[in-house]
Motif scaffolding. Sequence first.
Motif, PDB file in Angstrom:
ATOM      1  N   ILE A  17       0.830  -1.205   0.000  1.00 32.52           N
ATOM      2  CA  ILE A  17       0.000   0.000   0.000  1.00 32.52           C
ATOM      3  C   ILE A  17       0.861   1.251   0.000  1.00 32.52           C
ATOM      4  N   SER A  18       2.032   1.200   0.645  1.00 34.58           N
ATOM      5  CA  SER A  18       2.922   2.363   0.653  1.00 34.58           C
ATOM      6  C   SER A  18       3.479   2.620  -0.740  1.00 34.58           C
ATOM      7  N   ASP A  21       0.666   4.075  -2.793  1.00 33.88           N
ATOM      8  CA  ASP A  21       0.425   5.461  -2.388  1.00 33.88           C
ATOM      9  C   ASP A  21       1.481   6.399  -2.968  1.00 33.88           C
ATOM     10  N   GLU A  24       0.508   7.152  -6.509  1.00 33.16           N
ATOM     11  CA  GLU A  24      -0.615   8.096  -6.580  1.00 33.16           C
ATOM     12  C   GLU A  24      -0.174   9.507  -6.231  1.00 33.16           C
TER      13      GLU A  24
END
Length: 305
Positions: A17-18, A21, A24
Amino acid sequence: MASRKENAKSANRVLRISQLDALELNKALEQLVWSQFTQCFHGFKPGLLARFEPEVKACLWLFLWRFTIYSKNATVGQSVLNIQYKNDFSPNLRYHPPSKNQKIWYAVCTIGGRWLEERCYDLFRNHHLASFGKVKQCVNFVVGLLKLGGLINFLIFLQRGKFATLTERLLGIHSVFRKPQNIREVGFEYMNRELLWHGFAEFLIFLLPLISVQKLKAKLSSWCIPLTGAPNSDNTLATSGKECSLCGEWPTMPHTIGCEHIFCYFCAKSSFLFDMYFTCPKCGTEVHSLQPLKSGIEMSEVNAL
């Protein structure tokens, strides 16, 4: 030794997820930079940048690449999340930044690839010659293969947690933490207090509608001011009927509920409709029947005034 290496790798492994992120955040930064740049030409002729838009975007992304990946080994999104790129081809476990060739090829694959895609799209859109038909098909085929490769790489990334993009896998660079991560110690005292307070507040919200305030008030008043007796004669009603027991004003259309106290008709009726178990606030007598006061008693009260 093998167990130590595995522990070191698991400790420095960046969460999926890091990494997503960070990607993004990079996209959001590019959109912000482009919007700020286009606002500088807001007062000029419309469509001034449309002709050279791919080249202008490429120059801006090269400028960002020069001061992020080339100099700091990390994008802006990675820097925010304490992440940087590491050369995956290094044999030992110590950190080795990406080589100069890897950084240059990263710019070629990302910035150059997007510029080439946009410029080819404009070229094929403006030219409708037959000679461009085969070239367009070849370009579309290559783009489709790259999209398919990106999809397969993403599925592998979800399983293994390494190489978030196809470019990273081809160049042999992956994300690692810039600084070692410490175990966070979370204190639950504040959370326990908040949960306890919210639970107590929800209990009060559930309980308060079930409590009859008028009954409680009547019960407390009956305990604080005990009554010696409850005479039922009409003369007692006449002498004590100077004011309504609810509103404290002169009773309008005076009525009684079965005790010695007088009420306005509207006060007693509205209270009884609101609460079927309405009781007298002064003596605690329950409502048996709402009856009007006799006219003779009303006249005697008026004459007494």
